[in-house]
Motif scaffolding. Structure first.
Motif, PDB file in Angstrom:
ATOM      1  N   CYS A   1      42.080 -14.484 -33.792  1.00  0.00           N
ATOM      2  CA  CYS A   1      41.458 -13.186 -33.520  1.00  0.00           C
ATOM      3  C   CYS A   1      39.965 -13.343 -33.266  1.00  0.00           C
TER       4      CYS A   1
ATOM      5  N   GLY B   1      46.815  -6.883 -42.518  1.00  0.00           N
ATOM      6  CA  GLY B   1      46.492  -8.296 -42.431  1.00  0.00           C
ATOM      7  C   GLY B   1      46.825  -9.039 -43.712  1.00  0.00           C
TER       8      GLY B   1
ATOM      9  N   ASP C   1      49.772 -11.771 -44.127  1.00  0.00           N
ATOM     10  CA  ASP C   1      49.365 -13.177 -44.174  1.00  0.00           C
ATOM     11  C   ASP C   1      48.445 -13.541 -45.329  1.00  0.00           C
TER      12      ASP C   1
ATOM     13  N   LEU D   1      46.052 -15.841 -40.777  1.00  0.00           N
ATOM     14  CA  LEU D   1      46.278 -15.173 -39.491  1.00  0.00           C
ATOM     15  C   LEU D   1      46.832 -16.109 -38.422  1.00  0.00           C
TER      16      LEU D   1
ATOM     17  N   PHE E   1      51.195 -11.919 -37.705  1.00  0.00           N
ATOM     18  CA  PHE E   1      50.203 -11.167 -36.940  1.00  0.00           C
ATOM     19  C   PHE E   1      50.018 -11.798 -35.564  1.00  0.00           C
TER      20      PHE E   1
END
Length: 399
Positions: free
Chosen positions: A92, A137, A141, A172, A178
């Protein structure tokens, strides 16, 4: 996702696309998967001198007043720094940027309170949305007891407490939680066993798409991001015989909204231009149409959005992207055959609350995660009556 529980039907292979040139793959800083000790670096504290949107590290809402410079001039605690040794970085770009500026822990091992404050202060995200994203989130995770999350790889011992470990939490970078196939700038896991590393060639592909539809000037707006995602889907169908593109992918479309709603600078009329967007993705123009890589950072002179970024903007923007180029949700069997998966849409209200509760069911410790989700979301959704629709007994009966 348990494929056996889904209704599958044969789907002919979609038309292939020309293979994109060889991938230019580069790991930012220390990055995920780093072997060795982590140099612990917590988020920088906030001060009254540099209040940003008013959120501090207490899990409470700020004032939601945006249009301010980030980082604030003189606030050296939030200036860019390259990731320290052993730091976690992942798929991300927004989370990587927050860590590189100390709005969440610079080591990439962040907390619920850091996430809630950081998203408000940098992106001017609505408090309720910041809470929801942080909860999802961590529920997916992270560690529900310590309320910590690695924005990169699995580092269970680093985010847990001795004697309180409730499972191995992936971070992540864990594939198919995710992080999913058909990313804007990350490879499908099948191709290299790595779906978290920035792929400069995929960014080049997105930049060329943005320039193509804007008369040669790369503008990463709704139209550009939606078309790039559609092309990435076709590319994945052509290259990845084990593609997993479930209905949960619709939430990745929502994440893509950040590119044109959160990353642009209000000091530049919220224009998602190449200079701004490349900085947040860590893409470095090489002068020949290609790109290199560096750690993600907030551009110089950047101001966050004036109005609050709320869940309607994210939800509607994500659904509209998908609707612009609707494609089947599919899973591949490795032989070229695809199977349809059930479809869904971005939703709100109690359905979103229940989705978060359901997420706990696939956690290494469902009860610990269920209790975390309720602890953090019940105050947000109480006015809608959502917490009255579930109980631990009902939850355990469903998993």
């Amino acid at each position: 996702m348990h494929i056996s529980s889904l209704a599958l039907s044969a789907l002919p292979l979609l038309g292939s696309v020309a293979a994109w040139p060889g991938y230019a793959r580069s790991l930012h800083g220390s990055g995920p998967g780093t072997v060795g000790p982590i140099l612990s670096r917590a988020a920088a504290p906030y001060s009254t001198q540099y209040p940003y949107t008013g959120a501090i590290l207490d899990g409470k809402p700020g004032k939601g007043v945006g249009g301010i410079p980030v980082p604030a001039p003189g606030d050296t605690a939030h200036y860019f720094e390259a990731p320290p040794p052993g730091a976690q970085r992942g798929p991300c770009p927004g989370m990587n940027t927050l860590a590189n500026h100390g709005f969440i822990s610079r080591d990439g091992l962040t907390t619920w309170t850091e996430l809630v404050a950081g998203m408000q202060n940098v992106w001017n995200v609505q408090y309720e949305l910041a809470v929801l994203l942080a909860v999802l989130g961590i529920a997916t995770d992270g560690d529900p007891v310590t309320e910590m999350l690695s924005i990169g790889d699995q580092v269970t011992q680093a985010i847990g407490h001795e004697g309180e470990f409730t499972g191995n939490y992936g971070g992540l970078s864990k594939h198919n939680s995710f992080e999913l196939d058909v990313s804007l700038t990350r490879d499908d896991f099948y191709l290299h066993g790595d779906a978290h590393t920035f792929n400069a060639t995929l960014f080049q592909m997105m930049a060329e798409t943005a320039a193509e539809i804007h008369n040669g000037t790369a503008i990463f707006d709704f139209d550009a991001v939606a078309l790039h995602r559609a092309r990435r889907y076709n590319q994945s169908i052509a290259e990845n015989p084990w593609i997993v593109f479930p209905s949960a992918e619709i939430h990745n479309y929502g994440a893509g909204v950040f590119v044109f709603e959160a990353f642009p600078s209000s000091a530049r009329n919220m224009t998602p231009d190449l200079e701004t967007i490349s900085s947040f993705f860590g893409a470095v123009p090489l002068g020949n149409g290609k790109y290199g890589s560096q750690p993600e950072r907030i551009p110089e002179g950047w101001h966050n959005r004036v109005s609050i970024l709320n869940s309607s903007i994210i939800g509607d923007g994500g659904q509209d992207q998908y609707n612009a180029y609707p494609v089947p949700f599919v899973v591949g069997d490795g032989t070229g055959k695809l199977y349809n998966l059930s479809s869904t849409s971005l939703v709100g209200g109690c359905t979103t609350y229940q989705t978060a509760i359901d997420t706990a069911g696939s956690s290494p410790n469902p009860v610990a995660t269920y209790e975390f989700v309720r602890r953090r979301l019940d105050p947000i959704y109480a006015s809608l009556g959502c917490p009255n629709s579930t109980s631990l007994a009902m939850f355990l009966g469903d998993i």
